[in-house]
Design a protein around this motif. Structure first.
Motif, short mmCIF file in Angstrom:
data_model
loop_
_atom_site.label_atom_id
_atom_site.label_comp_id
_atom_site.label_asym_id
_atom_site.label_seq_id
_atom_site.Cartn_x
_atom_site.Cartn_y
_atom_site.Cartn_z
N LEU B 20 0.83 -1.22 0.00
CA LEU B 20 0.00 0.00 0.00
C LEU B 20 0.86 1.26 0.00
O LEU B 20 0.46 2.29 -0.55
CB LEU B 20 -0.90 0.02 1.23
CG LEU B 20 -1.93 -1.12 1.28
CD1 LEU B 20 -2.69 -1.08 2.60
CD2 LEU B 20 -2.89 -1.00 0.11
N LEU B 22 3.44 1.96 -1.61
CA LEU B 22 3.94 2.36 -2.93
C LEU B 22 2.80 2.68 -3.91
O LEU B 22 3.04 2.92 -5.09
CB LEU B 22 4.81 1.24 -3.53
CG LEU B 22 6.12 0.94 -2.81
CD1 LEU B 22 6.80 -0.26 -3.47
CD2 LEU B 22 7.05 2.13 -2.84
N TRP B 23 1.56 2.63 -3.38
CA TRP B 23 0.38 2.71 -4.26
C TRP B 23 0.43 3.91 -5.22
O TRP B 23 0.14 3.79 -6.40
CB TRP B 23 -0.88 2.78 -3.41
CG TRP B 23 -2.03 2.08 -4.07
CD1 TRP B 23 -3.01 2.66 -4.81
CD2 TRP B 23 -2.28 0.69 -4.07
NE1 TRP B 23 -3.87 1.70 -5.27
CE2 TRP B 23 -3.44 0.48 -4.84
CE3 TRP B 23 -1.64 -0.42 -3.52
CZ2 TRP B 23 -3.98 -0.79 -5.05
CZ3 TRP B 23 -2.19 -1.66 -3.72
CH2 TRP B 23 -3.33 -1.84 -4.48
N ASN B 24 0.78 5.07 -4.67
CA ASN B 24 0.76 6.29 -5.50
C ASN B 24 2.15 6.88 -5.70
O ASN B 24 2.30 8.05 -6.01
CB ASN B 24 -0.15 7.33 -4.87
CG ASN B 24 -1.60 6.88 -4.89
OD1 ASN B 24 -2.11 6.45 -5.93
ND2 ASN B 24 -2.26 6.93 -3.74
N ASP B 25 3.17 6.03 -5.54
CA ASP B 25 4.55 6.50 -5.65
C ASP B 25 4.99 6.41 -7.12
O ASP B 25 5.03 5.33 -7.70
CB ASP B 25 5.44 5.60 -4.77
CG ASP B 25 6.83 6.19 -4.60
OD1 ASP B 25 7.25 6.98 -5.48
OD2 ASP B 25 7.49 5.86 -3.59
N PRO B 33 8.91 2.19 -13.11
CA PRO B 33 8.16 2.67 -11.94
C PRO B 33 8.43 1.77 -10.73
O PRO B 33 8.51 0.55 -10.88
CB PRO B 33 6.70 2.55 -12.36
CG PRO B 33 6.69 2.31 -13.81
CD PRO B 33 8.03 1.82 -14.22
N GLY B 35 6.60 0.78 -8.36
CA GLY B 35 5.55 -0.20 -8.10
C GLY B 35 5.74 -1.47 -8.91
O GLY B 35 5.28 -2.55 -8.54
#
Lengths: 488, 75
Positions: B20, B22-25, B33, B35
């Motif tokens: 969670l 790294l969800w919006n990283d 990326p 993720g």
């Protein structure tokens, strides 16, 4: 040019299938489980190749085109953990019981484990019903892809027919050994060709960093999970790869291992094979936005074919077509053979011959059923609607939902036939309920919250197994002891 | 003891799969990326765990040698 490459490829497939026939021993056990003589390399290639459908190559890039990099976590990396774990805890035990008692099919095992013809009969119907849409998708995907790659030069019906005829030839002729050999060849082909396609296309787009940065500038949401994938979906999607525990074709391949130790190397390498095929597919799907920015809905599934066509036509397009054929056929062959085996062993041998059936008769019926099933599948595929592709995930959901049954059979002595029947019944009812609610809705989840229906069905199926088993009288120790040998 | 410790790695890995944090990283590592890089690393971690299972917790009691012929014919 493209057609020439495909023709050469199909000829090679047939050659490998025929070559395997030199080892054929003429017995039922040899035809259906290769006399349990398969080594580690062939086992890895068979298990992996059978599990990787055309979906992993084309569908994954289509999904990634819409939902971004999160598709890898959702569908690939969790499989890298769950699938080999299932092989470790369940596959090795099934192999051991199969070798000890001479089982050839799943139904034979479950029927004897709970000493019940009813369990065998119900399971047979459910397994076949769930496998049919999966077979149809394979045949239709083969035809569709070939027609796309050749820009309609080869119509869909011809592509599907080619797939069916080639598979029928080597499966009928070579049985499981032929299937395993061809699978090994095809798995290498689609893994290597996927890598080559990735390298060529990314090179044309100016290298990996440039391509990702270009997409990041216009579609930053594709490089994160964000709103594309809900956390609850990632959590519950874990249940989907549990389906390998109940796939008849996986069961069949487990039984072919020479020794329990044959599983060791395949288990360690399996997660890396998954990464090798899925990483290129997902990245290509994401960077597909650079050349093809506006693909809507299912059109995105052709993003890989379009990119090949743009950046590397002719030879590479032909090779890609061969790779897709390889992925389609390496799953279809095992599935068809497992259905043929089930009809031969669980219906004709069990009910028609009451267990007495000569080796020659078994091989004859096995071949006849493979030919018949492929013919019927091909005919239904010609009249089916394209929307059948949506049934794919439901087929997986069904098999995964039956997972508590194999766990109870292997690990819980107290489980009873009524528990097993109740569990199967629960799966049938809930699966039908969710299918009618969700099948027209793309990406359906329970209550729209990201919870996959499969998670709910598995919990309910496990609960029915436990409650009904405990409420009915314990199984006779004589039956149970056969399946729980004392540890030496 | 070793066996149980290695078994315990499986639920730990399952929890670590839900990254969670790294969800919006949107950070890029070597052009990819974060993720995605995390989950490629996850595949290697899964492979390592399987290596431990296979070498340190192998169910040796399951082995059946050719000499142990099937005791019954399936029917």
């Amino acid at each position: 040019m493209i057609l020439g490459i495909i023709a050469v490829y199909l000829a090679m497939v047939l050659f490998v299938g025929f070559a395997s026939h030199r080892l054929f021993r003429g017995t039922g056990e040899d035809y259906f489980v290769a006399s349990r003589s398969i080594g580690p390399f062939l086992l890895l290639m068979s298990l992996f190749g059978t599990n990787m459908t055309a979906f992993a190559i084309l569908g994954a890039s289509g999904e990634a085109y819409h939902a971004g990099i999160g598709v890898f976590a959702l569908m690939a990396s969790i499989s890298a953990l769950v699938i080999p774990s299932v092989f470790f805890f369940i596959g090795t035990r099934v192999w051991s019981l199969g070798k000890r008692h001479g089982f050839i099919t799943q139904v034979q095992y479950f029927r004897q484990r709970w000493d019940s013809d009813a369990v065998g009969a119900v399971l047979f119907v459910v397994l076949i019903a769930l496998l049919i849409p999966y077979l149809l998708i394979g045949v239709m995907a083969g035809g569709l892809t070939l027609s796309q790659i050749t820009k309609g030069q080869v119509p869909e019906w011809t592509g599907g027919l080619l797939v069916c005829v080639v598979v029928m030839t080597y499966v009928c002729y070579g049985g499981l050994r032929g299937t395993a050999w061809v699978n090994a060849f095809q798995t290498m082909v689609f893994t290597i060709l996927g890598g080559v396609a990735f390298w060529v296309i990314i090179g044309q787009l100016g290298g990996l960093e440039t391509a990702i940065a270009t997409v990041g500038a216009s579609h930053p949401e594709l490089l994160i999970r964000g709103e594309n994938i809900k956390p609850l979906k990632l959590l519950t999607y874990t249940c989907i790869p549990l389906s390998v525990g109940m796939f008849p074709h996986m069961f069949m391949h487990w039984l072919t291992a020479q020794r329990a130790e044959t599983f060791r190397v395949p288990l360690i390498l399996y997660p890396l094979c998954i990464a090798a095929v899925w990483v290129p597919s997902v990245i290509l799907g994401v960077v597909g936005h650079i050349d093809f920015p506006n693909l809507a809905g299912p059109a995105a599934n052709s993003v890989l074919v379009r990119m090949i066509d743009l950046h590397a036509p002719e030879v590479l397009a032909g090779l890609l077509a061969a790779g897709v054929f390889a992925a389609v056929m390496s799953s279809l062959d095992s599935q068809v053979l497992s259905v043929g085996t089930m009809f031969t062993q669980d219906v004709v041998r069990h009910y028609g011959f009451h267990g007495r059936m000569s080796e020659r008769q078994q091989v004859f019926w096995g071949r006849a059923f493979v030919a018949l099933i492929l013919t019927i599948t091909y005919i239904i595929a010609q009249v089916s609607q394209r929307s059948i592709f949506q049934l794919g995930v439901w087929s997986f959901t069904g098999f995964a939902s039956l997972f508590p049954i194999v766990v109870a059979a292997l690990f819980w002595r107290r489980s009873t036939k009524y528990g097993a029947l109740a569990s199967i019944g629960t799966v049938v009812v809930l699966w039908t309920y969710f299918l009618t609610r969700g099948w027209q809705v793309r990406g359906y989840t329970v209550g729209g919250e990201g919870i996959m229906p499969v998670a709910v069905i598995i919990l309910a199926a496990a609960a029915s197994m436990i409650v009904v088993s405990l409420a009915t009288s314990p199984p006779s120790p004589g039956v149970v002891d056969r399946f729980f040998p004392a540890r030496k | 003891m070793t066996r149980k410790l290695i078994y315990a790695l499986l639920p730990v890995l399952y929890l670590l799969h839900n990254d969670l944090w790294l969800w919006n990283d949107a950070t890029l590592i070597a052009g990819l990326p974060v993720g995605l890089v995390y989950h490629i690393g996850f595949c290697f971690a899964a492979s390592l765990t399987l290596y431990l299972l296979v070498t340190r917790a192998w169910p040796t009691h399951l082995e059946v040698l050719d000499a142990d012929t099937p005791e019954t014919e399936p029917s």
